[in-house]
Motif scaffolding. Structure first.
Motif: not given
Length: 340
Positions: A220, A224, A226-228, A230-231
């Motif tokens: 991924y 960011n 945090d976004e990575l 969560i994904a």
């Protein structure tokens, strides 16, 4: 499973109603195991008051939260009417080994680390109802597992070091702003990809007793972390979810024997335990022999899903006697109530 805490801007009617709607969305994701798009689900969110049983305002630091509880039977019935699978109450504990690479430095992130990453993972755990534990990195962990073992995603030492945490699944997550980014960019030869400053990947062992039961992700890429993360955890959860989800479109009967029921109190406790399982619609006692009781269960979903969930229980333990019948002969599964 059927309660959620959500931020609320104020105690006005409009803000409270918005928070109640957001809380129901969170519960539907938690119970369903994933984001769901379905007309009946959308209708239910608009009629959120039908499912709310109680709520209260609580303060957490500088934030005001609304703690909302929902009607379990009505939520489950909604999934049944929508022909959607339910993720039951018994869920596997997931052990997460997280390595952060910053330039030439690599660090295993512990549960008490100063890093903000454990907070991101804990918030995801609460949102999706997936029990997640991270290492404490005490002397036992440091002795059992090296940084190279984790970064290299070597399944055998990772599984052995995870045994103390009693996890049913083990994940190694790597976060990098250097080597993984460069490797992916060079492999794809994509100038746009080189602008991404971070890379995250993971490996998952759903059978920690087998060093071959390991699934690897693609990387991924982004800016960011945090976004990575969560994904990445959303994809991990989807894989685990497939093993435990209960199809509401299937209904069948299944008999089990439960040993070590020595009193009426034990019988009531076992019956209550079985009735509370999300996979079970009804429970009927069909025979008594000594301290053994045979129960007929009316199931939602498959017998395999029920057995997979019961493997996570500390109260009901599967007992297999290889001498009980010839191989291939159908047997009523036997479970032992309490600790052996």
């Amino acid at each position: 499973m059927y309660s959620a805490k959500v931020a609320v801007a104020s105690q006005s009617n409009d803000d409270r109603n918005l928070a109640l709607k957001n809380a129901l969305r969170a519960i539907l994701v938690k119970v369903g195991g994933k984001e769901i798009e379905h007309p009946l689900i959308s209708q239910a969110i608009n009629n959120y008051n039908k499912y709310v049983t109680q709520y209260q305002y609580i303060r957490s630091g500088h934030k005001v939260l609304l703690n909302v509880s929902f009607d379990e039977d009505k939520i489950n019935q909604l999934f049944k009417e929508s022909d959607l699978a339910i993720w039951g109450r018994l869920r596997p504990q997931v052990m997460v080994w997280l390595v952060e690479e910053d330039g030439f430095d690599r660090t295993i992130i512990s549960s008490s680390s100063n890093s903000l990453l454990p907070t991101v993972i804990n918030d995801f755990s609460q949102l999706r109802g997936l029990p997640i534990v991270m290492p404490i990195m005490d002397l036992t962990d440091v002795t059992a597992l090296s940084l190279t073992d984790v970064w290299g995603r070597f399944s055998q030492p990772v599984a052995q070091a995870s045994a103390r945490y009693m996890a049913e699944a083990v994940v190694v997550v790597r976060v990098s702003n250097s080597s993984l980014v460069a490797t992916e960019a060079n492999k794809e030869d994509c100038p746009l990809c080189k602008s991404d400053s971070l890379a995250v990947d993971w490996s998952l062992m759903t059978d920690v007793q087998s060093e071959h039961a390991q699934i690897f992700s693609e990387q991924y890429l982004g800016d960011n972390v945090d976004e990575l993360l969560i994904a990445a955890f959303a994809d991990i959860t989807d894989i685990i979810y497939q093993q435990y989800a209960l199809s509401t479109t299937n209904s069948n009967e299944f008999e089990i024997d439960v040993a070590n029921i020595a009193s009426l109190i034990d019988l009531i406790a076992v019956t209550d335990f079985l009735e509370e399982l999300s996979a079970v619609q009804s429970v009927q006692l069909v025979s008594v022999k000594g301290t053994n009781r045979r129960f007929k269960l009316s199931l939602i979903g498959s017998q395999q899903a029920l057995i997979a969930s019961l493997k996570l229980s500390e109260q009901l333990n599967r007992y297999v006697d290889p001498l009980a019948a010839p191989e291939g002969t159908e047997q009523v599964p036997v479970f032992y109530w309490g600790k052996k």
